[in-house]
Scaffold this motif. Structure first.
Motif, PDB file in Angstrom:
ATOM      1  N   PRO A   1      34.497  33.528  24.332  1.00  0.00           N
ATOM      2  CA  PRO A   1      34.681  32.713  25.218  1.00  0.00           C
ATOM      3  C   PRO A   1      35.617  31.052  24.897  1.00  0.00           C
ATOM      4  O   PRO A   1      36.596  30.761  25.822  1.00  0.00           O
ATOM      5  CB  PRO A   1      33.329  31.332  24.526  1.00  0.00           C
ATOM      6  N   VAL A   2      36.741  31.469  23.502  1.00  0.00           N
ATOM      7  CA  VAL A   2      37.622  31.028  23.777  1.00  0.00           C
ATOM      8  C   VAL A   2      39.113  31.882  23.840  1.00  0.00           C
ATOM      9  O   VAL A   2      40.061  31.217  24.768  1.00  0.00           O
ATOM     10  CB  VAL A   2      37.826  31.004  21.330  1.00  0.00           C
ATOM     11  N   ILE A   3      38.922  32.702  24.525  1.00  0.00           N
ATOM     12  CA  ILE A   3      39.931  33.431  24.996  1.00  0.00           C
ATOM     13  C   ILE A   3      39.645  33.418  27.026  1.00  0.00           C
ATOM     14  O   ILE A   3      41.305  33.049  27.709  1.00  0.00           O
ATOM     15  CB  ILE A   3      40.028  35.258  24.973  1.00  0.00           C
ATOM     16  N   ALA A   4      38.359  33.163  26.512  1.00  0.00           N
ATOM     17  CA  ALA A   4      38.234  32.401  28.182  1.00  0.00           C
ATOM     18  C   ALA A   4      38.543  31.426  28.576  1.00  0.00           C
ATOM     19  O   ALA A   4      39.540  30.981  29.572  1.00  0.00           O
ATOM     20  CB  ALA A   4      37.322  32.821  29.182  1.00  0.00           C
ATOM     21  N   GLY A   5      38.472  30.434  27.772  1.00  0.00           N
ATOM     22  CA  GLY A   5      38.641  28.663  28.030  1.00  0.00           C
ATOM     23  C   GLY A   5      40.646  28.587  27.609  1.00  0.00           C
ATOM     24  O   GLY A   5      40.503  27.638  28.199  1.00  0.00           O
TER      25      GLY A   5
END
Length: 290
Positions: free
Chosen positions: A22-26
């Motif tokens: 999620p952090v990479i995507a965000g």
């Protein structure tokens, strides 16, 4: 006394992609808005990793003292297997959650103070999943919580702390990651249907039954695949997200072919890897496209 290796296993490393992806995507979504801030991304990653380790230890503690983990086919349970005292596992959970709270507080104060309330809701959700007198994980809402916290909140929160706004690209990324994160829990709970039924833990797969749970798992993977095509409206380079397809197919095979028990353990690893590869590929595409 549990060994270091057993404590690491108790943290459930196979679930860590649920925090990292999620952090990479965000961050990719923030880069799409020309607003990626890498030190904030690292701070968000610290929050996500600390919270997921904390919730894993909290689940170990709560399920262990209830006796739910006395007979499981999955990774080691510290309390259920009598490898560590409930008090020590609870201390590990509280320490991890406190570290996540501290990092989250710093990130919120440096971005938008109202995010403190969101962080508090995340910590409450982490504990109440299997803790408290009426844990929602025992009532079939675990997958919904994972979709919300590790999908919508984690991805859009990461994008917002960097760009101070969200957009439709971030939302599509959040739904995709939420679906894949939920698929990890669905696979885990599919494996545990017999023991959860016996112990009175009424998860969503217990409610749906074996056959419909297998359909749900594959549908969640399909959602991410379809939304990859939607992201191509932003930039055709998002097609690189389809590179995760072989991993997704490998993850789905045991589910599709009716495997059960320990044979479903690799599904968690492969689903997490597919999510991580997808997030990295799509985030890179969005970053380079800008």
């Amino acid at each position: 006394m549990a060994s270091v290796a057993q404590w690491i296993s108790g943290a459930r490393p196979r679930t860590l992609p649920n925090a990292v992806a999620p952090v990479i995507a965000g961050t990719g979504a923030a880069a799409w808005l020309h607003s990626a801030v890498w030190w904030k991304a690292l701070l968000a990653l610290t929050v996500a990793l600390a919270l997921i380790i904390g919730v894993n230890y909290a689940n170990d503690y709560s399920d262990g003292v209830r006796g739910t983990d006395d007979n499981r086919a999955g990774p080691v349970r510290l309390v259920g297997a009598r490898l560590a005292s409930p008090r020590s596992v609870l201390a590990a959970a509280v320490t991890s959650l406190a570290a996540g709270a501290a990092a989250g507080l710093a990130l919120a104060l440096l971005s938008a103070p109202w995010l403190i309330a969101v962080g508090a809701a995340c910590i409450a959700g982490a504990w109440l999943y299997t803790g408290g007198s009426r844990p929602y994980g025992y009532a079939g809402f675990g997958e919904v919580a994972v979709f919300v916290f590790f999908g919508l909140v984690a991805v859009l929160g990461t994008q917002y702390t960097q760009a101070l706004r969200v957009d439709w690209v971030g939302l599509v990324l959040a739904v995709s990651i939420g679906a894949l994160s939920s698929a990890v829990l669905v696979a885990n709970n599919l494996r545990d249907i017999p023991t959860d039924t016996e112990s009175g833990k009424i998860t969503l797969p217990v409610r749906l039954g074996d056959a419909r749970t297998r359909v749900l798992y594959q549908a969640l993977l399909a959602v991410a695949g379809v939304l990859t095509l939607v992201l191509m409206l932003a930039t055709p380079w998002c097609a690189v997200g389809l590179a995760a397809t072989p991993l997704a197919l490998r993850a789905a095979k045991p589910v599709r072919t009716g495997r059960g028990g320990p044979e479903l353990i690799p599904v968690l690893r492969d689903t997490g890897l597919a999510m991580l590869v997808w997030a990295v590929a799509v985030a890179a595409a969005l970053t380079l496209a800008r």
